[in-house]
Scaffold this active site. Structure first.
Site, short mmCIF file in Angstrom:
data_model
loop_
_atom_site.label_atom_id
_atom_site.label_comp_id
_atom_site.label_asym_id
_atom_site.label_seq_id
_atom_site.Cartn_x
_atom_site.Cartn_y
_atom_site.Cartn_z
N GLY A 122 0.82 -1.20 0.00
CA GLY A 122 0.00 0.00 0.00
C GLY A 122 0.86 1.25 0.00
N GLY A 187 23.93 -8.83 20.41
CA GLY A 187 22.76 -8.21 21.06
C GLY A 187 22.12 -9.16 22.04
CB ILE A 191 15.58 -11.27 18.96
CG1 ILE A 191 14.23 -10.62 18.65
CG2 ILE A 191 15.98 -12.27 17.87
CD1 ILE A 191 14.15 -9.94 17.30
NE ARG A 278 11.27 -6.22 14.53
CZ ARG A 278 11.46 -7.10 13.55
NH1 ARG A 278 12.49 -7.92 13.60
NH2 ARG A 278 10.62 -7.17 12.54
CG HIS A 449 -2.03 -25.56 48.42
ND1 HIS A 449 -0.76 -25.04 48.47
CD2 HIS A 449 -1.97 -26.82 48.92
CE1 HIS A 449 0.05 -25.95 49.00
NE2 HIS A 449 -0.66 -27.04 49.28
P1 FAD Z 1 4.02 -6.34 11.98
O1 FAD Z 1 3.68 -7.58 12.71
O2 FAD Z 1 5.43 -6.12 11.59
O3 FAD Z 1 3.10 -6.35 10.68
C1 FAD Z 1 3.22 -5.38 9.70
C2 FAD Z 1 2.73 -5.95 8.39
O4 FAD Z 1 2.61 -4.90 7.45
C3 FAD Z 1 3.67 -6.97 7.77
O5 FAD Z 1 2.95 -8.05 7.24
C4 FAD Z 1 4.35 -6.17 6.66
O6 FAD Z 1 4.83 -6.98 5.59
C5 FAD Z 1 3.20 -5.30 6.21
N1 FAD Z 1 3.58 -4.09 5.51
C6 FAD Z 1 4.61 -3.24 5.73
N2 FAD Z 1 4.57 -2.21 4.87
C7 FAD Z 1 3.50 -2.42 4.06
C8 FAD Z 1 2.93 -1.71 2.99
N3 FAD Z 1 3.42 -0.56 2.59
N4 FAD Z 1 1.83 -2.23 2.39
C9 FAD Z 1 1.28 -3.40 2.79
N5 FAD Z 1 1.77 -4.11 3.82
C10 FAD Z 1 2.86 -3.61 4.45
N6 FAD Z 1 6.06 -9.47 20.55
C11 FAD Z 1 5.35 -9.96 21.59
O7 FAD Z 1 4.48 -9.25 22.12
N7 FAD Z 1 5.55 -11.22 22.06
C12 FAD Z 1 6.49 -12.03 21.52
O8 FAD Z 1 6.65 -13.17 21.96
C13 FAD Z 1 7.26 -11.55 20.44
N8 FAD Z 1 8.19 -12.33 19.86
C14 FAD Z 1 8.90 -11.84 18.80
C15 FAD Z 1 9.87 -12.66 18.25
C16 FAD Z 1 10.63 -12.20 17.19
C17 FAD Z 1 11.68 -13.09 16.59
C18 FAD Z 1 10.37 -10.91 16.64
C19 FAD Z 1 11.12 -10.40 15.46
C20 FAD Z 1 9.40 -10.09 17.19
C21 FAD Z 1 8.67 -10.56 18.29
N9 FAD Z 1 7.70 -9.76 18.90
C22 FAD Z 1 7.00 -10.23 19.97
C23 FAD Z 1 7.40 -8.41 18.41
C24 FAD Z 1 6.15 -8.45 17.53
O9 FAD Z 1 6.37 -9.35 16.46
C25 FAD Z 1 5.84 -7.05 17.01
O10 FAD Z 1 5.76 -6.14 18.08
C26 FAD Z 1 4.52 -7.08 16.26
O11 FAD Z 1 4.56 -7.96 15.17
C27 FAD Z 1 4.17 -5.67 15.77
O12 FAD Z 1 2.94 -5.73 15.11
P2 FAD Z 1 2.57 -4.71 13.95
O13 FAD Z 1 1.19 -5.06 13.56
O14 FAD Z 1 2.88 -3.34 14.39
O15 FAD Z 1 3.58 -5.03 12.76
P1 NAI Z 2 16.33 -5.46 21.85
O1 NAI Z 2 16.18 -4.00 21.87
O2 NAI Z 2 15.52 -6.29 22.77
O3 NAI Z 2 17.85 -5.86 22.12
C1 NAI Z 2 18.89 -5.40 21.34
C2 NAI Z 2 20.17 -5.52 22.12
O4 NAI Z 2 21.24 -5.31 21.24
C3 NAI Z 2 20.28 -4.49 23.23
O5 NAI Z 2 20.65 -5.12 24.43
C4 NAI Z 2 21.33 -3.54 22.71
O6 NAI Z 2 22.09 -2.92 23.74
C5 NAI Z 2 22.18 -4.47 21.86
N1 NAI Z 2 22.95 -3.81 20.82
C6 NAI Z 2 22.56 -2.78 20.02
N2 NAI Z 2 23.54 -2.47 19.15
C7 NAI Z 2 24.56 -3.32 19.39
C8 NAI Z 2 25.84 -3.51 18.81
N3 NAI Z 2 26.27 -2.76 17.81
N4 NAI Z 2 26.63 -4.49 19.30
C9 NAI Z 2 26.22 -5.28 20.32
N5 NAI Z 2 25.01 -5.13 20.91
C10 NAI Z 2 24.19 -4.18 20.45
O7 NAI Z 2 16.11 -5.88 20.32
P2 NAI Z 2 15.91 -7.30 19.64
O8 NAI Z 2 16.37 -8.40 20.52
O9 NAI Z 2 16.48 -7.15 18.28
O10 NAI Z 2 14.35 -7.39 19.53
C11 NAI Z 2 13.62 -6.35 18.91
C12 NAI Z 2 12.31 -6.16 19.59
O11 NAI Z 2 11.42 -7.21 19.23
C13 NAI Z 2 12.36 -6.22 21.10
O12 NAI Z 2 12.74 -4.99 21.67
C14 NAI Z 2 10.96 -6.54 21.43
O13 NAI Z 2 10.22 -5.35 21.44
C15 NAI Z 2 10.51 -7.41 20.28
N6 NAI Z 2 10.55 -8.81 20.72
C16 NAI Z 2 9.73 -9.18 21.74
C17 NAI Z 2 9.74 -10.45 22.20
C18 NAI Z 2 8.87 -10.80 23.35
O14 NAI Z 2 7.98 -10.03 23.68
N7 NAI Z 2 9.05 -11.95 23.99
C19 NAI Z 2 10.58 -11.49 21.61
C20 NAI Z 2 11.45 -10.98 20.57
C21 NAI Z 2 11.39 -9.69 20.14
#
Ligand code: FAD
Ligand code: NAI
Length: 470
Positions: A122, A187, A191, A278, A449
């Site tokens: 979009g 990091g 993640i 991110r 409990h």
């Molecule tokens: P997204 O989920 O990123 O969705 C955005 C969508 O928009 C995507 O499908 C993308 O392709 C699409 N899009 C982008 N631009 C356009 C465009 N111009 N037109 C059409 N479509 C488009 N959060 C938790 O709360 N619990 C967790 O356990 C957790 N685990 C995670 C594990 C990993 C490995 C990662 C990377 C993230 C994790 N997160 C977790 C974070 C979570 O995934 C994000 O916070 C969440 O997906 C954000 O939702 P959103 O709807 O903002 O965006």
């Molecule tokens: P993060 O922000 O959790 O961690 C990134 C880490 O990388 C930080 O500790 C930072 O100090 C470090 N860092 C940054 N630059 C660096 C460098 N140049 N060299 C070494 N270390 C460096 O980000 P992450 O793990 O990438 O996850 C992104 C986001 O996705 C999270 O903040 C979270 O919001 C979401 N997420 C949530 C999950 C959950 O809710 N269970 C699971 C996975 C992701």
């Protein structure tokens, strides 16, 4: 001729799809655009969370935990496993099935709620109080309200572009075809810890390199210290205070860095996961051309998710605040309700955080160090799972629960948990804080409990130094 809607949502992740469903429930004619596709070009609704985030990571975390338990945990329960084998291909296949079921679930919900779905990218043609137009796959959609929910993508480390073979983002980290012997992670955030845990349990030698001198800086310090103790005992090697100076790939990956003492070091890995945060997805939206203000790469919004252009809203990872699926969902529901003329409210102070390691870490509200910095007088109560009968029966006694309450009013200001099922236990704390409960309120509630939730009650009682089981 443009197809006309009341609401167009750009992005079908947890923010976007939930916003679209809520808008449709409220009687608004709603469309959702999402560009995610499977390798064979089919739509895969659910965004990062469903496709390469929350869902597949939790599937692999569960499978790898089962493997570790079968190898190292069951014997203590008198369950002997002979000939234990890892079938990584099956583990990955199961993960893919879990993802597919979630993709299909969102598509089903769109049909059920009559949300029109457009597959493609979009892009704004125009935006403003007189209405917006969005181009997608050769069509134009018009709407008075547009919700941007385009999510986020992994941040690249300079000089170490993702090739998803040797240098992996979360995408590649979820799909490694064989267990790497030496796995590096840059990091030590959410993640890094979650994906690192998956591969360590499956047999990788894991090294995590973290730039900050402190571990898990966002968590309560006591919980972070406990996590450090437990994770390092599990065999995670975490180096803090490093500065990456170079990454070179050949057959393997060499990472050069300086350590906390500023000494030059290098390490060789079979694969390297880079998880250093991110960045918001705004590319290709044509956002600035239609007057949308960006702030540090995010779409700028107010508390209510209004952007700088009337009728355009933004939610989830593409705006300020924690990048969490449930935060995106709450904002999505609130925006849909605001468009429908309602007055919803999202309390950012009661958004829970969970890290799905073993043990799990979860918290809501303020940490002790935040309260100290803000000069708030508080009392803290802690309770170790070792003193909880259910935890002993489970054989999962690591960790503790901590309540932090206002010194005068006893209102709960924060709850911090490290331990089994912390992700589930934290819900009680969120409810309590939403209802402005005191720690005494939780102490007065009957908890089953034996259950891990009794540790919540005991920690709440411990605020007033009257825990019953320690
Ligand atoms: P997204 O989920 O990123 O969705 C955005 C969508 O928009 C995507 O499908 C993308 O392709 C699409 N899009 C982008 N631009 C356009 C465009 N111009 N037109 C059409 N479509 C488009 N959060 C938790 O709360 N619990 C967790 O356990 C957790 N685990 C995670 C594990 C990993 C490995 C990662 C990377 C993230 C994790 N997160 C977790 C974070 C979570 O995934 C994000 O916070 C969440 O997906 C954000 O939702 P959103 O709807 O903002 O965006
Ligand atoms: P993060 O922000 O959790 O961690 C990134 C880490 O990388 C930080 O500790 C930072 O100090 C470090 N860092 C940054 N630059 C660096 C460098 N140049 N060299 C070494 N270390 C460096 O980000 P992450 O793990 O990438 O996850 C992104 C986001 O996705 C999270 O903040 C979270 O919001 C979401 N997420 C949530 C999950 C959950 O809710 N269970 C699971 C996975 C992701």
């Amino acid at each position: 001729m443009a197809q006309s809607f009341d609401v167009v949502v750009i992005g079908g992740g947890p923010g976007g799809y939930v916003a679209a469903i809520r808008a449709a429930q409220l009687g608004l004619k709603t469309a959702c655009i999402d560009d995610w596709k499977t390798p064979d070009g089919k739509p895969a609704l659910g965004g990062t969370c469903t496709n390469i985030g929350c869902i597949p990571s939790k599937a692999l975390l569960q499978s790898s935990e089962n493997f570790e338990q079968a190898g190292h945990g069951f014997a203590d329960h008198g369950v002997r496993v002979k000939g234990l084998e890892l079938d990584l291909a099956q583990m990955q296949k199961r993960k893919d099935q879990v993802v597919k079921a979630s993709n299909d679930g969102v598509a089903y919900l769109f049909k059920k709620n009559k949300v029109a779905f457009f597959h493609g990218r979009g892009s704004f043609v125009k935006a403003g109080p007189e209405g917006c137009e969005i181009a997608v796959s050769g069509e134009t959609l018009s709407a008075r309200n547009v919700i941007i929910a385009t999510g986020s993508s992994p941040r690249t480390l300079s000089g170490a572009a993702f090739d998803e073979k040797l240098i992996l983002s979360n995408d590649g980290a979820l799909a490694i075809p064989e267990v790497p012997k030496r796995l590096g992670v840059i990091g030590a955030g959410v993640i890094g810890l979650e994906m690192g845990s998956v591969w360590r349990r499956l047999g990788s030698e894991l090294t995590i390199l973290e730039a900050l001198p402190v571990f898990l800086g966002a968590a309560d310090e006591q919980i972070a210290r406990e996590a450090w103790k437990i994770f390092t005992k599990q065999g995670l090697k975490i180096e803090l205070g490093v500065k990456i100076t170079g990454v070179k790939t050949r057959k393997d990956v060499t990472v050069e860095y300086t350590d906390a003492e500023d000494k030059a070091q290098s390490a060789i890995f079979d694969r390297l996961i880079v998880s250093i945060g991110r960045i918001a997805n705004t590319e290709g939206l044509n956002a600035e051309a239609v007057g949308l203000k960006l702030e540090r790469g995010f779409v700028a919004v107010d508390e209510q998710c209004r952007t700088s252009v009337a009728g355009v809203w933004a939610i989830g990872d593409v705006v300020r605040g924690p990048m969490l699926a449930h935060k995106a969902e709450e904002e999505g529901v609130a925006v849909a309700e605001r468009i429908a003329g309602q007055h919803p409210h999202v309390d950012f102070n009661t958004i829970p955080w969970v890290i799905y390691t073993t043990p799990e870490i979860a918290w809501v509200g303020k940490t002790e160090q935040q309260l100290k910095a803000e000069g708030v007088a508080y009392r803290a109560g802690t309770f170790p799972f070792m003193a909880n009968a259910r935890a002993r029966a489970l054989g999962d006694t690591a960790g503790l629960v901590k309540f932090v309450a206002d010194a005068k009013t006893d209102a709960i200001l924060g709850v911090h948990i490290i331990g089994a099922f912390a992700s589930e236990l934290i819900a009680e704390a969120v409810v309590a804080m939403e209802f402005r409960a005191s720690s005494e309120d939780i102490g007065m509630i009957c908890h089953a409990h034996p259950s891990l939730s009794e540790a919540m009650k005991d920690a709440a009682l411990a605020v007033d130094r009257r825990a019953l089981n320690i």
